[in-house]
Each structure stands twice: as C-alpha cells, then as structure tokens.
Enzyme design. Structure first.
Site, PDB file in Angstrom:
ATOM      1  N   GLY A   8     -12.754 -21.773 -25.661  1.00  0.00           N
ATOM      2  CA  GLY A   8     -14.371 -21.094 -24.401  1.00  0.00           C
ATOM      3  C   GLY A   8     -14.758 -20.810 -25.177  1.00  0.00           C
ATOM      4  O   GLY A   8     -15.357 -19.624 -24.772  1.00  0.00           O
ATOM      5  N   GLN A  12     -19.531 -17.285 -21.689  1.00  0.00           N
ATOM      6  CA  GLN A  12     -20.514 -16.987 -22.189  1.00  0.00           C
ATOM      7  C   GLN A  12     -20.398 -16.337 -23.516  1.00  0.00           C
ATOM      8  O   GLN A  12     -21.595 -16.247 -24.366  1.00  0.00           O
ATOM      9  CB  GLN A  12     -20.501 -15.440 -20.954  1.00  0.00           C
ATOM     10  N   ASP A  34     -13.724 -26.377 -25.740  1.00  0.00           N
ATOM     11  CA  ASP A  34     -13.985 -25.553 -24.558  1.00  0.00           C
ATOM     12  C   ASP A  34     -13.542 -27.405 -23.515  1.00  0.00           C
ATOM     13  O   ASP A  34     -13.542 -28.072 -24.287  1.00  0.00           O
ATOM     14  CB  ASP A  34     -15.045 -25.278 -24.338  1.00  0.00           C
ATOM     15  N   ILE A  35     -13.064 -26.983 -22.390  1.00  0.00           N
ATOM     16  CA  ILE A  35     -13.317 -28.053 -21.135  1.00  0.00           C
ATOM     17  C   ILE A  35     -13.889 -28.708 -21.018  1.00  0.00           C
ATOM     18  O   ILE A  35     -14.201 -29.818 -20.069  1.00  0.00           O
ATOM     19  CB  ILE A  35     -11.976 -27.867 -20.039  1.00  0.00           C
ATOM     20  N   ASP A  52      -8.303 -28.689 -23.273  1.00  0.00           N
ATOM     21  CA  ASP A  52      -7.773 -27.532 -22.680  1.00  0.00           C
ATOM     22  C   ASP A  52      -6.462 -27.009 -22.972  1.00  0.00           C
ATOM     23  O   ASP A  52      -5.373 -27.621 -23.871  1.00  0.00           O
ATOM     24  CB  ASP A  52      -7.266 -28.594 -21.635  1.00  0.00           C
ATOM     25  N   TYR A 143      -7.532 -11.111 -10.754  1.00  0.00           N
ATOM     26  CA  TYR A 143      -8.063 -11.086 -12.171  1.00  0.00           C
ATOM     27  C   TYR A 143      -7.247 -10.165 -13.044  1.00  0.00           C
ATOM     28  O   TYR A 143      -6.858  -9.935 -14.197  1.00  0.00           O
ATOM     29  CB  TYR A 143      -9.196 -10.737 -12.234  1.00  0.00           C
ATOM     30  N   LYS A 147      -4.662  -9.607 -16.403  1.00  0.00           N
ATOM     31  CA  LYS A 147      -5.189  -9.665 -17.593  1.00  0.00           C
ATOM     32  C   LYS A 147      -3.901  -8.179 -18.104  1.00  0.00           C
ATOM     33  O   LYS A 147      -4.239  -7.382 -19.370  1.00  0.00           O
ATOM     34  CB  LYS A 147      -6.675  -8.368 -18.001  1.00  0.00           C
TER      35      LYS A 147
HETATM   36  C1  AKB Z   1     -15.936  -9.629 -14.015  1.00  0.00           C
HETATM   37  O1  AKB Z   1     -16.460  -8.997 -14.114  1.00  0.00           O
HETATM   38  O2  AKB Z   1     -14.432 -10.129 -14.090  1.00  0.00           O
HETATM   39  C2  AKB Z   1     -16.052  -9.436 -15.982  1.00  0.00           C
HETATM   40  C3  AKB Z   1     -14.451  -7.902 -16.751  1.00  0.00           C
HETATM   41  C4  AKB Z   1     -15.513  -6.861 -16.612  1.00  0.00           C
HETATM   42  O3  AKB Z   1     -13.656  -8.854 -16.877  1.00  0.00           O
HETATM   43  N1  AKB Z   1     -17.009  -9.317 -16.409  1.00  0.00           N
END
Ligand code: AKB
Length: 316
Positions: A8, A12, A34-35, A52, A143, A147
């Site tokens: 990655g 960022q 990175d890809i 990848d 997300y 996580k």
């Molecule tokens: C997002 O906004 O998805 C990320 C995070 C807080 O993990 N910056």
C-alpha cells in the site's frame, strides 16, 4: 539487518511511511509495493514493485526472494468507499489480512507485522467521549466490521501461533503529500486543498461533527515507535487506542480563517454523516502512552499552519 515490505506504498500512509523507513533503515532495505504506481519519491528512493496482496503466490515468492523480516500491510478499502461496495470491501480487507497472517505464520524470517485498525471499530453504542481502550465495540459500517474482525484475528494469531502483529486504531489522518481516498475523515484533508485553491469549502460532514484526527508526521512516528517497542512491554495484541486531537469542521474552518480571512465554509452532509455520527468524538489513549511512550507534536494550530504551507507548495 531488516528487510521491510510495505504494502500500500502509493496510499496516504504508505507514501510517507516508506520515506521515513528508508531514512532509518536505508533505501534498498525498504521494498515499496502497491497495485498502482506510487509517487516519484517512493519510486526513486528504493525498490518499488507492483504487487497485489491478494495474490498469495506472488506474495510468498516476493517475501522469500527479498528475505523480508517485517511487513507493514496498509492496503484497505476505507469507510466511505466500503459502503458503496460492501462485499468487495469485506473480501479485500479480510482476505489481504489473512494472506499476511498466514505468510507470517509460515515464514520464520518474518519477525513483525504492522496492520492498521481504526476508530471505526467503535459504533453507536460505544461511549462517545474519551472512548476507553476496552469498551463496547458494535460497529455498523462494513469497514468497521472488517477492522474489528481483523483485530480479533491478529490477537488470535499472536496467542495461537506467536505471530507478532502490532496495530493502532488510527483516527482520521491529515496529510498533504498524497490526498486521502474514500474515508469519512477526508473532509479534514480536502478542506485545505479547497481553501488554497478556491477560498471556500463545502463540507460533507456537519459543522459540529467532532472526530479524532492526527497529523501524518505524528502518525508515522507512532507507527514506527510501536514497531520498535520491546515485545515484552506490549500489553495489547489487538490494537492500541491513539487519541490525536479532536475537532469539528467549524473549529477547523475557524483555524484556517486565521490564515485566510476570506475563507468560507458551508455544509452539505452526505451518507458519510451517519458514519461520523457512529464514531467517537474523542479517544482515551493512556495504555499506548504507558506501554510504548506514544506522544504527539501537532495540535490544531500547528497542523493547520503546516498543512496550508504544504498544500500551497504542492499546488505551486
Ligand atoms: C476513514 O475515514 O475511513 C479512515 C479511518 C478513520 O479509518 N480515515
């Protein structure tokens, strides 16, 4: 000697982490992948390859060929983008992590892995202010769910197989070198680019949406400090809370106005507002401070100054 793989490296965090790791460990020792193509800084300062992380065959060959000893796995679909492609985001975020965990379990030379978690592991039922290290974690975003599952898996691999994975629950990260992509906290990066370019910004979060944030330099330092910490000092093998600084769009706009008095902000909240509303406003991070000496350099005013200067330079 360490040989470090960063997955990655065009992203960022990756694009700045690679530069810092190369300063510390030497250019040829840090393998950026990175890809997609990475920035010129990353490509000219040491090895860069398109790779990848979902391709487990190529990954294992790469790791063995380059005698990799540490991996930073930073590739992920962030919160905003993940809501648009839930199943794909789950597949990418989870399968990439499982590939890395299996690799670290099988390849003895790999001593340490870094994998980022996020404040997204918290949800609407979590205490919103001063959110503790141990608390209710019922995320309601794809997300966040990925996580939280990832945190459970890394702790499992540590306990069951002795795989040393280290992790931070990053707040929103603010930087000017590479623009953020697809997150809920991205407004705090976009605002600087629009302030310099247009003198105004339309925020996709409402004025009072307070969220924890951190300047990239502090985040990179925290990441490397955690990776360099003695294993016996680490009491958390899921992921560490890191607070950064908490502010809302209006507070950030007021700070920018101190430098650009004509700057104007207006508000058009979109689907990311619900995500922001489900996340903590501030975080409690005493465990990270006690275990590995987490500290910060940038408050809101320092961050604003450095961001405006950096964005002005970048935009020429
Ligand atoms: C997002 O906004 O998805 C990320 C995070 C807080 O993990 N910056």
């Amino acid at each position: 000697m360490e040989n470090i793989l960063v997955i990655g490296a065009a992203g960022q965090i990756g694009s700045e982490l690679v530069i810092e790791l190369r300063k510390r460990f030497g250019g040829p020792q840090v393998f950026a992948t990175d890809i997609k193509q990475a920035s010129e800084d990353v490509v000219i300062g040491g090895p860069f390859e398109i790779l990848d992380v979902l391709d487990s065959n190529r990954l294992i060959h790469f790791v063995i060929r380059h005698k990799i000893t540490q991996i930073y796995h930073l590739a992920a679909v962030l919160s905003g983008n993940a809501e648009k492609i839930p199943l794909q985001a789950w597949e990418i975020n989870m399968r990439s992590l499982m590939n890395i965990l299996e690799l670290a379990k099988e390849v003895d030379a790999i001593k340490k892995v870094f994998w980022p978690s996020s404040i997204a592991v918290f949800g609407p039922s979590t205490p919103r202010f001063n959110t503790p290290q141990y608390t209710i974690t019922e995320p309601n975003t794809v997300y966040g769910i990925s996580k939280l599952a990832g945190e459970r898996w890394i702790e499992y691999y540590y306990n069951r197989y002795g795989v040393d994975v280290r992790s931070i629950r990053y707040p929103g990260l603010i930087s000017y070198k590479t623009e953020a992509g697809g997150g809920t906290t991205d407004y705090a990066v976009e605002i600087f680019f629009d302030a310099v370019r247009e003198g105004k910004y339309t925020s996709f979060l409402s004025e009072g949406s307070k969220l924890p944030m951190m300047f990239m330099e502090d985040a990179i330092k925290a990441t490397i400090d955690l990776m360099e910490a003695d294993e016996e000092n680490l009491s958390i093998h899921s992921s560490y809370n890191v607070a950064g600084i908490s502010f809302d769009p209006q507070e950030l706009a007021d700070e920018i106005k101190k430098h650009i008095p004509e700057f104007e902000i207006d508000y058009k909240p979109d689907f990311r507002q619900a995500i922001a509303d489900s996340w903590p406003a501030s975080i409690e991070d005493s465990v990270a401070k006690a275990d590995w000496g987490l500290n910060y350099k940038y408050g809101l005013s320092e961050l604003t100054e450095v961001m405006l200067e950096g964005v002005r330079k970048k935009l020429g």
